[in-house]
Design a protein around this motif. Structure first.
Motif, PDB file in Angstrom:
ATOM      1  N   CYS A 300      -0.808   3.696  12.293  1.00 43.87           N
ATOM      2  CA  CYS A 300      -0.219   2.519  11.657  1.00 43.87           C
ATOM      3  C   CYS A 300       1.133   2.203  12.301  1.00 43.87           C
ATOM      4  O   CYS A 300       2.013   3.073  12.372  1.00 43.87           O
ATOM      5  CB  CYS A 300      -0.054   2.780  10.158  1.00 43.87           C
ATOM      6  N   LEU A 301       1.308   0.977  12.758  1.00 45.23           N
ATOM      7  CA  LEU A 301       2.553   0.569  13.408  1.00 45.23           C
ATOM      8  C   LEU A 301       3.724   0.616  12.429  1.00 45.23           C
ATOM      9  O   LEU A 301       4.842   0.986  12.801  1.00 45.23           O
ATOM     10  CB  LEU A 301       2.395  -0.833  13.992  1.00 45.23           C
ATOM     11  N   THR A 302       3.478   0.234  11.193  1.00 43.82           N
ATOM     12  CA  THR A 302       4.557   0.276  10.186  1.00 43.82           C
ATOM     13  C   THR A 302       5.068   1.688  10.013  1.00 43.82           C
ATOM     14  O   THR A 302       6.281   1.927   9.985  1.00 43.82           O
ATOM     15  CB  THR A 302       4.047  -0.270   8.841  1.00 43.82           C
ATOM     16  N   CYS A 303       4.151   2.646   9.905  1.00 38.82           N
ATOM     17  CA  CYS A 303       4.561   4.051   9.744  1.00 38.82           C
ATOM     18  C   CYS A 303       5.315   4.544  10.977  1.00 38.82           C
ATOM     19  O   CYS A 303       6.290   5.288  10.870  1.00 38.82           O
ATOM     20  CB  CYS A 303       3.337   4.922   9.509  1.00 38.82           C
ATOM     21  N   TYR A 304       4.853   4.129  12.143  1.00 35.74           N
ATOM     22  CA  TYR A 304       5.519   4.546  13.382  1.00 35.74           C
ATOM     23  C   TYR A 304       6.950   4.014  13.423  1.00 35.74           C
ATOM     24  O   TYR A 304       7.890   4.755  13.729  1.00 35.74           O
ATOM     25  CB  TYR A 304       4.718   4.039  14.577  1.00 35.74           C
ATOM     26  N   ASN A 312       6.474  13.904   9.214  1.00 36.90           N
ATOM     27  CA  ASN A 312       5.283  14.553   8.667  1.00 36.90           C
ATOM     28  C   ASN A 312       4.906  14.014   7.297  1.00 36.90           C
ATOM     29  O   ASN A 312       4.501  14.745   6.411  1.00 36.90           O
ATOM     30  CB  ASN A 312       5.491  16.075   8.588  1.00 36.90           C
ATOM     31  N   GLN A 313       5.049  12.715   7.120  1.00 33.93           N
ATOM     32  CA  GLN A 313       4.696  12.092   5.854  1.00 33.93           C
ATOM     33  C   GLN A 313       3.338  11.402   5.930  1.00 33.93           C
ATOM     34  O   GLN A 313       3.010  10.566   5.107  1.00 33.93           O
ATOM     35  CB  GLN A 313       5.768  11.072   5.452  1.00 33.93           C
ATOM     36  N   GLY A 314       2.559  11.750   6.929  1.00 28.70           N
ATOM     37  CA  GLY A 314       1.232  11.142   7.027  1.00 28.70           C
ATOM     38  C   GLY A 314       1.241   9.914   7.902  1.00 28.70           C
ATOM     39  O   GLY A 314       2.255   9.521   8.462  1.00 28.70           O
ATOM     40  N   ASN A 315       0.074   9.284   7.977  1.00 32.27           N
ATOM     41  CA  ASN A 315      -0.118   8.187   8.910  1.00 32.27           C
ATOM     42  C   ASN A 315       0.112   6.828   8.282  1.00 32.27           C
ATOM     43  O   ASN A 315       0.160   5.834   8.967  1.00 32.27           O
ATOM     44  CB  ASN A 315      -1.548   8.270   9.469  1.00 32.27           C
ATOM     45  N   CYS A 316       0.231   6.738   6.987  1.00 30.00           N
ATOM     46  CA  CYS A 316       0.356   5.449   6.335  1.00 30.00           C
ATOM     47  C   CYS A 316       1.386   5.540   5.222  1.00 30.00           C
ATOM     48  O   CYS A 316       1.415   6.507   4.469  1.00 30.00           O
ATOM     49  CB  CYS A 316      -0.995   5.000   5.788  1.00 30.00           C
ATOM     50  N   LEU A 317       2.258   4.539   5.123  1.00 29.89           N
ATOM     51  CA  LEU A 317       3.282   4.547   4.082  1.00 29.89           C
ATOM     52  C   LEU A 317       2.663   4.564   2.698  1.00 29.89           C
ATOM     53  O   LEU A 317       3.275   5.025   1.740  1.00 29.89           O
ATOM     54  CB  LEU A 317       4.190   3.320   4.231  1.00 29.89           C
ATOM     55  N   ALA A 318       1.428   4.055   2.575  1.00 36.64           N
ATOM     56  CA  ALA A 318       0.745   4.072   1.284  1.00 36.64           C
ATOM     57  C   ALA A 318       0.233   5.474   0.952  1.00 36.64           C
ATOM     58  O   ALA A 318      -0.228   5.703  -0.156  1.00 36.64           O
ATOM     59  CB  ALA A 318      -0.419   3.086   1.299  1.00 36.64           C
ATOM     60  N   ARG A 319       0.310   6.398   1.924  1.00 32.49           N
ATOM     61  CA  ARG A 319      -0.156   7.782   1.761  1.00 32.49           C
ATOM     62  C   ARG A 319      -1.640   7.840   1.454  1.00 32.49           C
ATOM     63  O   ARG A 319      -2.147   8.791   0.897  1.00 32.49           O
ATOM     64  CB  ARG A 319       0.623   8.507   0.647  1.00 32.49           C
ATOM     65  N   CYS A 324      -1.856  -0.485   4.647  1.00 24.87           N
ATOM     66  CA  CYS A 324      -0.997  -1.349   5.459  1.00 24.87           C
ATOM     67  C   CYS A 324      -1.825  -2.402   6.190  1.00 24.87           C
ATOM     68  O   CYS A 324      -1.366  -3.514   6.407  1.00 24.87           O
ATOM     69  CB  CYS A 324      -0.221  -0.528   6.491  1.00 24.87           C
ATOM     70  N   LEU A 325      -3.039  -2.016   6.582  1.00 27.28           N
ATOM     71  CA  LEU A 325      -3.900  -2.943   7.313  1.00 27.28           C
ATOM     72  C   LEU A 325      -5.016  -3.498   6.451  1.00 27.28           C
ATOM     73  O   LEU A 325      -5.792  -4.319   6.906  1.00 27.28           O
ATOM     74  CB  LEU A 325      -4.530  -2.236   8.516  1.00 27.28           C
ATOM     75  N   GLY A 326      -5.130  -3.014   5.214  1.00 29.44           N
ATOM     76  CA  GLY A 326      -6.241  -3.436   4.383  1.00 29.44           C
ATOM     77  C   GLY A 326      -7.550  -2.822   4.824  1.00 29.44           C
ATOM     78  O   GLY A 326      -8.625  -3.323   4.518  1.00 29.44           O
ATOM     79  N   ILE A 327      -7.476  -1.712   5.561  1.00 25.91           N
ATOM     80  CA  ILE A 327      -8.690  -1.035   6.026  1.00 25.91           C
ATOM     81  C   ILE A 327      -8.914   0.182   5.144  1.00 25.91           C
ATOM     82  O   ILE A 327      -8.091   1.088   5.110  1.00 25.91           O
ATOM     83  CB  ILE A 327      -8.558  -0.601   7.496  1.00 25.91           C
ATOM     84  N   GLN A 328      -9.994   0.203   4.432  1.00 27.93           N
ATOM     85  CA  GLN A 328     -10.282   1.305   3.529  1.00 27.93           C
ATOM     86  C   GLN A 328     -10.919   2.445   4.295  1.00 27.93           C
ATOM     87  O   GLN A 328     -11.829   2.263   5.091  1.00 27.93           O
ATOM     88  CB  GLN A 328     -11.225   0.852   2.414  1.00 27.93           C
ATOM     89  N   THR A 329     -10.426   3.665   4.056  1.00 28.84           N
ATOM     90  CA  THR A 329     -10.968   4.857   4.683  1.00 28.84           C
ATOM     91  C   THR A 329     -11.650   5.668   3.614  1.00 28.84           C
ATOM     92  O   THR A 329     -11.001   6.155   2.691  1.00 28.84           O
ATOM     93  CB  THR A 329      -9.852   5.683   5.353  1.00 28.84           C
ATOM     94  N   GLU A 330     -12.947   5.834   3.733  1.00 30.72           N
ATOM     95  CA  GLU A 330     -13.708   6.569   2.734  1.00 30.72           C
ATOM     96  C   GLU A 330     -14.363   7.782   3.377  1.00 30.72           C
ATOM     97  O   GLU A 330     -14.504   7.880   4.587  1.00 30.72           O
ATOM     98  CB  GLU A 330     -14.792   5.670   2.121  1.00 30.72           C
ATOM     99  N   GLY A 331     -14.786   8.714   2.532  1.00 29.48           N
ATOM    100  CA  GLY A 331     -15.555   9.834   3.030  1.00 29.48           C
ATOM    101  C   GLY A 331     -14.727  11.059   3.348  1.00 29.48           C
ATOM    102  O   GLY A 331     -15.256  12.030   3.837  1.00 29.48           O
TER     103      GLY A 331
END
Length: 337
Positions: A300-304, A312-319, A324-331
């Motif tokens: 994620c560019l915002t996190c970068y 080390n707070q993860g890849n997305c500010l939403a945790r 941030c991109l509206g892309i849902q990660t499931e599984g």
């Protein structure tokens, strides 16, 4: 003056002085490039100052360019920018003045020059809609293309292109040596911390696949009806694909290649009746591949930019789930695998 709609080539084969009227009745002449390969762009100073905070200051009363650009005898003001690339600045000015009509070819080299000037003059917001359209049609088929797109994404502040390029690097590029990372930093002007984050994401994805493939290897090495010839053939396939011993898994291949090799081994070994349950083995490898592919997400560019990854707070500010991109990660399970 040459009309803005005309195609003007600027380069070493260009005439000593090319002129392009970007804004009809413009009040500012930008002299771009070094002597001998210069192009003069007639533009609107108002548009440049509204689009670029840098130009707003540069053309103001507190800078030399602002004083030196005072009009003389009704002629437009003049500002020299010898360090800028003529072709890239022609594109930038025509985009800002809404006069660029011909489509742009998928030329990452030119796109990179435009991105560099966009960053230099703080034009990410003004060029945002154009960048969104241009970057979404750029495809990544090689590591070099993905690195070039990544650079453009950062300079043009485009999150989707950043995500697309980093996902390609995580999924399709093998682990990088420190020497290779240093060369990339120098050649593509990328941040070392960003490359380290990409490598960490790649390592997590391969490790996820590695843990799940161990059970598959045990099925290969312990068949119900051992056949020496088939067993040796299968182990040879594993060694060639760096699947056995397990510690070598992923040492010389990308995650994408590892998954394809694993599926090929399943098919080959199954055809030689080496599996205790070929259907179950195929199901196991597909589940392992799907889980690893979920892990092999882009960054994620915002996190970068916020420094979240370096803390080390993860890849997305939403945790969570790439909101941030509206892309849902499931599984993902509770361990993110």
């Amino acid at each position: 003056m040459v009309q803005a709609e005309a195609t003007t080539k600027v380069g070493k084969s260009s005439p000593l002085s090319a002129q392009v009227e970007v804004a009809c009745g413009g009040d500012l002449e930008l002299i771009i490039g070094e002597e001998g390969v210069q192009v003069k762009l007639l533009v609107s100073s108002t548009i440049l100052k509204l689009a670029s905070p840098v130009f707003a200051v540069l053309l103001g009363p507190n800078f030399k360019e602002g004083h030196d650009s005072a009009p003389t005898a009704g002629l437009p003001k003049s500002v020299c920018l010898p360090d800028d690339d003529p072709e890239a600045m022609l594109w930038v000015c025509q985009i800002l003045h809404y006069v660029r009509k011909e489509p742009m070819k998928a030329d990452l080299a030119l796109l990179g020059k435009i991105a560099t000037h966009c960053d230099k003059y703080d034009l990410a917001y003004a060029l945002g809609p154009w960048a969104e359209y241009r970057l979404q049609v750029v495809e990544c088929h090689t590591m070099e293309e993905s690195l070039s797109l990544l650079y453009c994404a950062i300079m043009l502040a485009n999150n989707k292109a950043f995500h697309k390029s980093t996902k390609y690097l995580v999924l399709h590029v093998a682990r990088l040596t420190p020497l290779a990372m240093l060369a990339i930093i120098q050649d593509y002007k990328l941040d070392g911390q960003l490359l380290a984050s990409i490598e960490a994401k790649k390592e997590q994805s391969i490790r996820c696949f590695q843990l799940r493939v161990e059970s598959i290897i045990s099925m290969i090495t312990a068949p119900i009806i051992p056949q020496k010839e088939t067993r040796q053939h299968t182990m040879l396939l594993l060694r060639r694909a760096n699947f056995w011993p397990v510690s070598s898994l992923g040492s010389h291949a990308s995650l994408h290649d590892l998954i394809n090799d694993a599926r090929a081994i399943v098919g080959c070994a199954g055809s030689r009746e080496c599996w205790c349950d070929s259907v179950e083995a195929e199901k196991t490898i597909n589940v392992a591949a799907d889980k690893a592919l979920v892990r092999a997400d882009g960054l994620c560019l915002t996190c970068y930019k916020e420094g979240a990854m370096s803390r080390n707070q993860g890849n997305c500010l939403a945790r969570d789930a790439r909101e941030c991109l509206g892309i849902q990660t499931e599984g993902l399970d509770e361990h993110g695998m």
